[in-house]
Design a protein around this motif. Structure first.
Motif, mmCIF file in Angstrom:
data_model
loop_
_atom_site.group_PDB
_atom_site.id
_atom_site.type_symbol
_atom_site.label_atom_id
_atom_site.label_comp_id
_atom_site.label_asym_id
_atom_site.label_seq_id
_atom_site.Cartn_x
_atom_site.Cartn_y
_atom_site.Cartn_z
ATOM 1 N N ASP A 1 0.807 -1.222 0.000
ATOM 2 C CA ASP A 1 0.000 0.000 0.000
ATOM 3 C C ASP A 1 0.840 1.271 0.000
ATOM 4 O O ASP A 1 0.291 2.372 0.027
ATOM 5 C CB ASP A 1 -0.945 0.014 1.210
ATOM 6 N N VAL A 2 2.163 1.149 -0.006
ATOM 7 C CA VAL A 2 3.045 2.320 -0.063
ATOM 8 C C VAL A 2 3.109 2.796 -1.516
ATOM 9 O O VAL A 2 3.596 2.062 -2.379
ATOM 10 C CB VAL A 2 4.442 1.982 0.475
ATOM 11 N N PRO A 3 2.627 3.998 -1.826
ATOM 12 C CA PRO A 3 2.540 4.421 -3.237
ATOM 13 C C PRO A 3 3.842 4.307 -4.008
ATOM 14 O O PRO A 3 3.838 3.873 -5.173
ATOM 15 C CB PRO A 3 2.072 5.884 -3.120
ATOM 16 N N PRO A 49 -10.659 -1.987 1.352
ATOM 17 C CA PRO A 49 -9.809 -3.153 1.635
ATOM 18 C C PRO A 49 -9.659 -4.148 0.501
ATOM 19 O O PRO A 49 -8.568 -4.659 0.262
ATOM 20 C CB PRO A 49 -10.502 -3.779 2.855
ATOM 21 N N ASN A 50 -10.724 -4.461 -0.241
ATOM 22 C CA ASN A 50 -10.633 -5.502 -1.266
ATOM 23 C C ASN A 50 -10.733 -4.992 -2.699
ATOM 24 O O ASN A 50 -10.518 -5.758 -3.638
ATOM 25 C CB ASN A 50 -11.717 -6.558 -1.047
ATOM 26 N N VAL A 51 -11.091 -3.727 -2.885
ATOM 27 C CA VAL A 51 -11.356 -3.203 -4.227
ATOM 28 C C VAL A 51 -10.673 -1.850 -4.403
ATOM 29 O O VAL A 51 -10.573 -1.064 -3.458
ATOM 30 C CB VAL A 51 -12.875 -3.067 -4.477
ATOM 31 N N ALA A 52 -10.209 -1.588 -5.615
ATOM 32 C CA ALA A 52 -9.648 -0.279 -5.963
ATOM 33 C C ALA A 52 -10.147 0.114 -7.346
ATOM 34 O O ALA A 52 -10.382 -0.747 -8.201
ATOM 35 C CB ALA A 52 -8.121 -0.308 -5.945
ATOM 36 N N ILE A 93 -11.434 3.608 -17.282
ATOM 37 C CA ILE A 93 -11.659 3.414 -15.859
ATOM 38 C C ILE A 93 -11.517 1.925 -15.586
ATOM 39 O O ILE A 93 -12.136 1.101 -16.266
ATOM 40 C CB ILE A 93 -13.036 3.933 -15.421
ATOM 41 N N ALA A 94 -10.678 1.571 -14.614
ATOM 42 C CA ALA A 94 -10.376 0.176 -14.323
ATOM 43 C C ALA A 94 -10.690 -0.132 -12.873
ATOM 44 O O ALA A 94 -10.537 0.715 -11.990
ATOM 45 C CB ALA A 94 -8.908 -0.131 -14.619
ATOM 46 N N SER A 95 -11.109 -1.368 -12.639
ATOM 47 C CA SER A 95 -11.429 -1.822 -11.293
ATOM 48 C C SER A 95 -10.572 -3.030 -10.941
ATOM 49 O O SER A 95 -10.328 -3.896 -11.786
ATOM 50 C CB SER A 95 -12.916 -2.176 -11.191
ATOM 51 N N PHE A 96 -10.125 -3.074 -9.684
ATOM 52 C CA PHE A 96 -9.225 -4.118 -9.200
ATOM 53 C C PHE A 96 -9.843 -4.785 -7.977
ATOM 54 O O PHE A 96 -10.489 -4.125 -7.161
ATOM 55 C CB PHE A 96 -7.851 -3.532 -8.850
ATOM 56 N N HIS A 97 -9.611 -6.072 -7.830
ATOM 57 C CA HIS A 97 -10.251 -6.836 -6.763
ATOM 58 C C HIS A 97 -9.241 -7.802 -6.165
ATOM 59 O O HIS A 97 -8.532 -8.507 -6.891
ATOM 60 C CB HIS A 97 -11.453 -7.610 -7.318
ATOM 61 N N LYS A 98 -9.174 -7.841 -4.836
ATOM 62 C CA LYS A 98 -8.304 -8.777 -4.140
ATOM 63 C C LYS A 98 -8.914 -10.162 -4.184
ATOM 64 O O LYS A 98 -10.120 -10.343 -3.987
ATOM 65 C CB LYS A 98 -8.113 -8.331 -2.685
#
Length: 422
Positions: A12-14, A211-214, A231-236
């Motif tokens: 999570d560190v940019p 927590p699980n999505v960006a 636009i993109a979506s990310f999922h843990k």
């Protein structure tokens, strides 16, 4: 402090998100935990110069005399997930803890881990890496901005290939999220033709992080104009329901089919097969191997059904990073896509053309883009000068790994007229 917790934090560190996931794992093995009380100097006697500090918790203040090499931020206070570098002058008053502070310190001797050769490989070799990996390796300008180029020899037709826009933009977006969060969908729009002769600047907006999505938005900029965005979506990854109704068509294995372009790597063709697709200034080999299921060659004026199936895979061997494989999947998905909607309208005297307007994809399962994938495309409709195409990719086990849809402007162009000089 458990290594899993350290890796979870570092992801999570940019400033670390731009690194290959393997580099973050190595950094987690070498960081040292440091604790400071409020008002205490962060740098202690004998602390090595050039060490990098990542704030786990608490806040630290930077004095105005601080001149460390911190190009990503001009602030003078730092909190959780921020980083800073020890001063070259080793002045003890440079950084003061405002509260109780816990830092993870990376000793100077491991700083090379912060400077990999590419976004995907810590030890990338341009002479041996897969062509698609090379194409999708961007230059980070800061934590939210990346620069891409159209490589010499990359597929193009006088303008930037749409798949390049998508693959590079997704590479930029993927490098602003925790590497445990994997791309699951995106929606892209093509606004202007891309110039192949100048760099493309990809600017990422961090729209949402839970927590699980960006969620990320990426603008591709040339000549100070947005030429493309998505636009993109990310999922843990997490456990959930699993089913698949769609079945893969029964088709020949790719090894039994002839390649699309003259002579592919490792394939010996019969003598009667034409050696087409030779690299020229306007036509270059794709960074993929292609095996059409229907080997019949069609002329541009031949009317046919609006569907096609072909096997494809990226040439070479890619790193294991699933984020890269999904970017490559987006890159290759634009080949022979909207053009399928023109098939029923091809006939003598008509010159068809297509321009992509938007493109959407959903990634269902992990896959390797350098293994064979069956791409099944059809176009159920075209109307009002717009064609609609949809596609599905299956791995060799028959698992549906991704779905795609695209809309584009499809028109018939008037044939050129010749005027007699007599």
């Amino acid at each position: 402090m458990q290594s899993e917790a350290v890796i979870e934090f570092l992801g999570d560190v940019p400033v670390l998100q731009r690194l290959p996931s393997s580099s973050i794992t190595k950094i987690a093995q070498h960081v040292v935990v440091k604790h400071y009380n409020s008002g205490e100097c962060v740098f202690q006697e004998g602390e090595p110069d050039g060490a990098i500090y990542f704030i786990w918790e608490g806040e630290a203040e930077v004095s105005r005399s601080f001149y460390a090499d911190n190009h990503d931020s001009q602030v003078f206070q730092w909190g959780k997930f921020d980083h800073f570098t020890s001063s070259e002058s080793d002045r003890q008053e440079d950084i003061i803890a405002l509260t109780k502070v816990t830092c993870l310190m990376l000793p100077h001797k491991y700083n090379s881990l912060m400077h990999p050769y590419s976004l995907w490989s810590a030890d990338m070799n341009l002479n041996t890496c897969a062509p698609s990996e090379h194409i999708l390796s961007l230059d980070p300008l800061d934590v939210n901005t990346f620069r891409g180029i159209t490589l010499k020899g990359a597929p193009k037709s006088g303008k930037v290939y749409g798949g390049q826009f998508m693959g590079q933009a997704l590479a930029a977006a993927s490098k602003t999220v925790h590497f445990h969060k994997i791309l699951h969908s995106f929606h892209a729009h093509f606004l202007l033709a891309g110039d192949i002769n100048i760099p493309i600047i990809y600017k990422v907006d961090r729209l949402s992080d839970v927590p699980n999505v960006a969620t990320r938005r990426v603008n591709a900029v040339q000549k100070e104009r947005v030429v493309f965005f998505l636009i993109a979506s990310f999922h843990k990854e997490e456990e959930g329901f699993d089913h698949q109704e769609q079945t893969m068509p029964s088709v020949p294995d790719p090894e039994s089919l002839l390649p699309e372009h003259g002579l592919e790597e490792g394939v010996k063709l019969p003598r009667h097969h034409p050696r087409t697709g030779v690299s020229t200034s306007t036509s270059v080999p794709w960074p993929t191997e292609i095996r059409p299921v229907d080997p019949k060659k069609y002329a541009i004026h031949t009317t046919r059904h609006p569907s096609i199936s072909y096997w494809l895979r990226a040439k070479g061997r890619l790193p294991v990073d699933q984020a890269l494989h999904r970017c490559v999947g987006a890159y290759i998905s634009d080949m022979l896509f909207i053009q399928i909607s023109l098939n029923p309208h091809r006939r003598e005297g008509i010159i068809p053309s297509s321009i992509s307007l938007d493109h959407s994809m959903w990634f269902h399962r992990d896959f390797r883009a350098d293994d064979w994938l069956l791409y099944v495309i059809d176009s159920p409709t075209a109307y009002n000068a717009r064609g609609f195409s949809r596609g599905q990719m299956f791995n060799k086990k028959g698992e549906l790994v991704l779905s795609a849809m695209q809309v584009g402007v499809v028109r018939k162009l008037k044939p050129p007229t010749t005027t007699s000089k007599l």
